[in-house]
Design a protein around this motif. Structure first.
Motif: not given
Length: 345
Positions: A1-3, A263-271, A331-333
């Motif tokens: 995720m960027r800004l 945030f990104n690590r949690i969503l990336s690993g959700f699978e 979202a984590a892209n």
């Protein structure tokens, strides 16, 4: 995720940290609302306690249910309660004694109905699957950002969910370290065992980060906010699932000064929930399950670290979780922007 600000300035992924903190602070309930909720909790709990004391006859109170000690947990006390959310819960701990003709605890729905009947006048008590929602009209001039709902010309309301927990009192007066709580994830009101000491230890470790640069509460709030963007999702991911995933990330990565990375690590690993499953058997050991219970297994799987015999996602199917995994990966892209993912500028 960027800004991204407007359509011109683009900032690297690491810079999203401060925006996550700022967004969480905007979404978090304010001190006025917290005070109103605490006053509501105290008044309603006192009325329920007094109502139970008046139920002296065996026919009215066959389980000898009484108000137990204070047990403060839930989003209100973990500082993850959000403005405008219906997900603000407080735990009402009750003692009970075993009936001679039964072997288990009172029926969960019976306890919910009992609580509903004892809510004092001036409040509206609504029966939900695992809680009793209590609401009241609020006439104070609290900021519009508080936890209030105003539709058309209806009065503003403030509300919370009362979730019961039961502690069995033995004949010798001793109590088990394992309490009964209503499942956070099952469709109907069903008891599950949980250990308040284990649960408190887990969330106390997270709460120590509050107000620091690596504030876990800000991360939990933003993950819930991300989930809430999907109004037509095939299923809702319980808030407790995100709290456990956050706890796991902090345990595996104790030093991290960028909430965007988490945030990104949690969503990336959700699978992992629906591919390999997430087990805490090696992490928590046998002490974190009731006696004679086996650790939860299967796919999908996310063990409750405070009771590894319980699967937090047993009620969800793989197809629906795959849908959430797809959203999480987007979202984590690294090409995703803050305002696109969290709908905030």
């Amino acid at each position: 995720m960027r800004l991204v600000y407007g359509t011109i300035v683009r900032i690297s992924v690491q810079s999203s940290h401060h925006n996550i903190v700022a967004l969480a602070n905007r979404l978090r309930i304010d001190s006025n609302t917290r005070g109103e909720l605490e006053n509501m909790r105290r008044e309603v709990f006192d009325a329920i306690s007094n109502g139970l004391k008046r139920m002296k006859s065996q026919s009215k109170n066959p389980w000898k249910i009484s108000r137990a000690k204070e047990f403060r947990t839930g989003s209100l006390y973990r500082d993850t309660a959000m403005k405008g959310s219906s997900d603000i819960d407080v735990i009402l701990l009750l003692n009970y004694r075993q009936k001679a003709d039964t072997s288990g605890p009172p029926n969960a729905k019976e306890i919910l109905l009992l609580i509903q009947s004892l809510v004092p006048n001036g409040y509206v008590a609504t029966l939900n699957t695992r809680s009793v929602k209590v609401s009241k009209q609020n006439n104070s001039r609290t900021s519009r950002h508080g936890l209030f709902v105003a539709t058309f010309n209806q009065p503003k309301e403030i509300s919370m969910d009362i979730v019961p927990a039961l502690s069995k009192v033995e004949k010798d007066g001793k109590q088990s370290p394992w309490w009964y709580g209503i499942s956070k994830v099952r469709g109907s009101a069903q008891w599950i065992l949980f250990n308040p000491t284990h649960q408190k230890e887990i969330f106390d470790k997270l709460s120590r980060r509050a107000g620091q640069i690596d504030d876990s509460t800000a991360l939990i709030i933003c993950l819930k906010h991300w989930r809430n963007q999907f109004r037509n999702a095939p299923c809702k991911i319980p808030s407790f699932v995100f709290e456990v995933l956050v706890w796991e990330d902090y345990r595996n990565n104790p030093i991290e000064n960028d909430l965007t990375t988490r945030f990104n690590r949690i969503l990336s690993g959700f699978e992992r929930v629906h591919t390999t499953g997430i087990s805490f058997v090696k992490t928590m050991g046998g002490a974190h399950k009731p006696p004679k219970k086996k650790p939860a297994k299967g796919i999908p799987l996310l063990q409750d670290p405070s009771n590894i015999s319980y699967n937090l996602v047993s009620h969800l199917n793989t197809r629906d979780l795959q849908w959430w995994s797809n959203q999480a990966k987007q979202a984590a892209n690294p090409r995703a922007y803050f305002h696109m993912i969290l709908r905030e500028w």
